[in-house]
Design a protein around this motif. Sequence first.
Motif, PDB file in Angstrom:
ATOM      1  N   ASN A   5       0.837  -1.205   0.000  1.00 26.29           N
ATOM      2  CA  ASN A   5       0.000   0.000   0.000  1.00 26.29           C
ATOM      3  C   ASN A   5       0.871   1.254   0.000  1.00 26.29           C
ATOM      4  OD1 ASN A   5      -2.496   1.193  -0.222  1.00 26.29           O
ATOM      5  ND2 ASN A   5      -2.971   1.080   1.955  1.00 26.29           N
ATOM      6  N   GLY A   6       1.981   1.198  -0.747  1.00 26.33           N
ATOM      7  CA  GLY A   6       2.871   2.343  -0.867  1.00 26.33           C
ATOM      8  C   GLY A   6       3.531   2.768   0.437  1.00 26.33           C
ATOM      9  N   GLY A   7       3.575   1.854   1.415  1.00 25.04           N
ATOM     10  CA  GLY A   7       4.173   2.174   2.707  1.00 25.04           C
ATOM     11  C   GLY A   7       3.194   2.835   3.668  1.00 25.04           C
ATOM     12  N   SER A   8       1.922   2.841   3.313  1.00 24.70           N
ATOM     13  CA  SER A   8       0.879   3.400   4.181  1.00 24.70           C
ATOM     14  C   SER A   8       0.799   2.617   5.492  1.00 24.70           C
ATOM     15  CB  SER A   8      -0.470   3.328   3.455  1.00 24.70           C
ATOM     16  OG  SER A   8      -1.539   3.561   4.352  1.00 24.70           O
ATOM     17  N   ASP A   9       0.233   3.254   6.508  1.00 26.27           N
ATOM     18  CA  ASP A   9       0.032   2.579   7.793  1.00 26.27           C
ATOM     19  C   ASP A   9      -1.205   1.689   7.783  1.00 26.27           C
ATOM     20  OD1 ASP A   9       2.326   3.606   8.997  1.00 26.27           O
ATOM     21  OD2 ASP A   9       1.290   5.412   9.666  1.00 26.27           O
ATOM     22  N   ARG A  10      -1.901   1.618   6.655  1.00 23.62           N
ATOM     23  CA  ARG A  10      -3.097   0.780   6.539  1.00 23.62           C
ATOM     24  C   ARG A  10      -2.895  -0.283   5.471  1.00 23.62           C
ATOM     25  NH1 ARG A  10      -8.044   4.888   6.135  1.00 23.62           N
ATOM     26  NH2 ARG A  10      -8.856   3.000   5.195  1.00 23.62           N
ATOM     27  N   HIS A  11      -3.452  -1.462   5.732  1.00 21.58           N
ATOM     28  CA  HIS A  11      -3.396  -2.533   4.741  1.00 21.58           C
ATOM     29  C   HIS A  11      -4.216  -2.136   3.511  1.00 21.58           C
ATOM     30  CE1 HIS A  11      -1.371  -5.448   7.215  1.00 21.58           C
ATOM     31  NE2 HIS A  11      -2.327  -5.479   8.125  1.00 21.58           N
ATOM     32  N   PRO A  12      -3.823  -2.611   2.336  1.00 22.03           N
ATOM     33  CA  PRO A  12      -4.667  -2.381   1.158  1.00 22.03           C
ATOM     34  C   PRO A  12      -5.973  -3.164   1.324  1.00 22.03           C
ATOM     35  CG  PRO A  12      -2.836  -3.831   0.620  1.00 22.03           C
ATOM     36  CD  PRO A  12      -2.610  -3.365   2.024  1.00 22.03           C
ATOM     37  N   LEU A  13      -7.049  -2.630   0.767  1.00 25.12           N
ATOM     38  CA  LEU A  13      -8.353  -3.276   0.912  1.00 25.12           C
ATOM     39  C   LEU A  13      -8.365  -4.669   0.304  1.00 25.12           C
ATOM     40  CD1 LEU A  13     -10.718  -0.238   0.307  1.00 25.12           C
ATOM     41  CD2 LEU A  13     -10.055  -1.298   2.488  1.00 25.12           C
ATOM     42  N   TRP A  14      -7.646  -4.869  -0.803  1.00 27.12           N
ATOM     43  CA  TRP A  14      -7.653  -6.200  -1.418  1.00 27.12           C
ATOM     44  C   TRP A  14      -7.128  -7.249  -0.433  1.00 27.12           C
ATOM     45  CZ3 TRP A  14      -3.063  -8.668  -1.527  1.00 27.12           C
ATOM     46  CH2 TRP A  14      -1.891  -7.922  -1.639  1.00 27.12           C
ATOM     47  N   TYR A  15      -6.145  -6.872   0.379  1.00 31.35           N
ATOM     48  CA  TYR A  15      -5.578  -7.815   1.346  1.00 31.35           C
ATOM     49  C   TYR A  15      -6.619  -8.200   2.397  1.00 31.35           C
ATOM     50  CZ  TYR A  15      -2.818  -9.639   5.195  1.00 31.35           C
ATOM     51  OH  TYR A  15      -2.343 -10.430   6.216  1.00 31.35           O
ATOM     52  N   LEU A  16      -7.327  -7.223   2.921  1.00 38.52           N
ATOM     53  CA  LEU A  16      -8.368  -7.509   3.916  1.00 38.52           C
ATOM     54  C   LEU A  16      -9.438  -8.423   3.333  1.00 38.52           C
ATOM     55  CD1 LEU A  16      -8.696  -3.941   5.454  1.00 38.52           C
ATOM     56  CD2 LEU A  16      -7.363  -5.887   6.326  1.00 38.52           C
ATOM     57  N   ASN A  17      -9.754  -8.230   2.065  1.00 34.85           N
ATOM     58  CA  ASN A  17     -10.734  -9.093   1.405  1.00 34.85           C
ATOM     59  C   ASN A  17     -10.220 -10.518   1.258  1.00 34.85           C
ATOM     60  OD1 ASN A  17     -12.945  -7.251   0.973  1.00 34.85           O
ATOM     61  ND2 ASN A  17     -11.651  -6.226  -0.516  1.00 34.85           N
ATOM     62  N   LEU A  18      -8.933 -10.685   0.980  1.00 39.73           N
ATOM     63  CA  LEU A  18      -8.365 -12.037   0.846  1.00 39.73           C
ATOM     64  C   LEU A  18      -8.353 -12.772   2.175  1.00 39.73           C
ATOM     65  CD1 LEU A  18      -5.337 -11.639  -1.596  1.00 39.73           C
ATOM     66  CD2 LEU A  18      -7.739 -12.036  -2.096  1.00 39.73           C
ATOM     67  N   LEU A  19      -8.194 -12.045   3.272  1.00 40.20           N
ATOM     68  CA  LEU A  19      -8.250 -12.681   4.582  1.00 40.20           C
ATOM     69  C   LEU A  19      -9.644 -13.260   4.828  1.00 40.20           C
ATOM     70  CD1 LEU A  19      -6.307 -10.146   6.845  1.00 40.20           C
ATOM     71  CD2 LEU A  19      -5.483 -12.337   5.935  1.00 40.20           C
ATOM     72  N   ALA A  20     -10.671 -12.553   4.346  1.00 37.49           N
ATOM     73  CA  ALA A  20     -12.057 -12.993   4.537  1.00 37.49           C
ATOM     74  C   ALA A  20     -12.430 -14.130   3.594  1.00 37.49           C
ATOM     75  CB  ALA A  20     -13.011 -11.818   4.356  1.00 37.49           C
ATOM     76  N   ASP A  21     -11.908 -14.102   2.374  1.00 39.36           N
ATOM     77  CA  ASP A  21     -12.224 -15.134   1.369  1.00 39.36           C
ATOM     78  C   ASP A  21     -11.001 -15.340   0.487  1.00 39.36           C
ATOM     79  OD1 ASP A  21     -13.138 -16.814  -0.617  1.00 39.36           O
ATOM     80  OD2 ASP A  21     -14.892 -15.603  -1.112  1.00 39.36           O
ATOM     81  N   PRO A  22     -10.202 -16.366   0.769  1.00 39.55           N
ATOM     82  CA  PRO A  22      -8.945 -16.564   0.042  1.00 39.55           C
ATOM     83  C   PRO A  22      -9.079 -17.183  -1.354  1.00 39.55           C
ATOM     84  CG  PRO A  22      -9.188 -18.250   1.715  1.00 39.55           C
ATOM     85  CD  PRO A  22     -10.356 -17.304   1.882  1.00 39.55           C
ATOM     86  N   ALA A  23     -10.287 -17.546  -1.778  1.00 38.04           N
ATOM     87  CA  ALA A  23     -10.477 -18.107  -3.125  1.00 38.04           C
ATOM     88  C   ALA A  23     -10.497 -16.961  -4.131  1.00 38.04           C
ATOM     89  CB  ALA A  23     -11.774 -18.904  -3.195  1.00 38.04           C
ATOM     90  N   VAL A  24      -9.548 -16.982  -5.069  1.00 44.55           N
ATOM     91  CA  VAL A  24      -9.399 -15.894  -6.035  1.00 44.55           C
ATOM     92  C   VAL A  24      -9.245 -16.466  -7.443  1.00 44.55           C
ATOM     93  CG1 VAL A  24      -8.333 -14.347  -4.346  1.00 44.55           C
ATOM     94  CG2 VAL A  24      -6.875 -15.806  -5.738  1.00 44.55           C
TER      95      VAL A  24
END
Length: 147
Positions: free
Chosen positions: A74-93
């Motif tokens: 996330n460019g070194g941001s202090d927050r995770h990118p949203l796509w990562y949070l979504n993968l934690l919830a549903d890892p099937a991609v």
Amino acid sequence: MTQQRRDGEIQVSPANWVAKQAELYEASGGTKGTTQLGVPCLLLDYVGRRSGTLRRTVLMYGRDGDDYLIVGSNGGSDRHPLWYLNLLADPAVDVRVGTERFPALAEALPPGEKERVWPHLVEVFPRYAEYRAKTDREIPVVRLRRR
């Protein structure tokens, strides 16, 4: 911006440059838009954890054997990118690398394995080292393994 796919509509990233690259990548069948800043990129389709919407983004990748590695910098941001949070919830991609599309399972790497592959990822995209230095957040590395 959305694109039609066999199993429904896909909502492409709201970031304009990402949306344009994803559109070019997909429209060309994976023959154009496959790099960013000279680094290989893939298309990642995943399900939104709150909306249930099918989403798409473009991500740089490294390799570890047959698997693909993506970095939640996330460019070194202090927050995770949203796509990562979504993968934690549903890892099937679904993944498109060049002209090939395949289903995969996303798995965040444990610390020891992440440290093993980190030098390779910094070699692929040196800015990852800068991003890591900018934040106290643990930058995740995700393995995409074919299903």
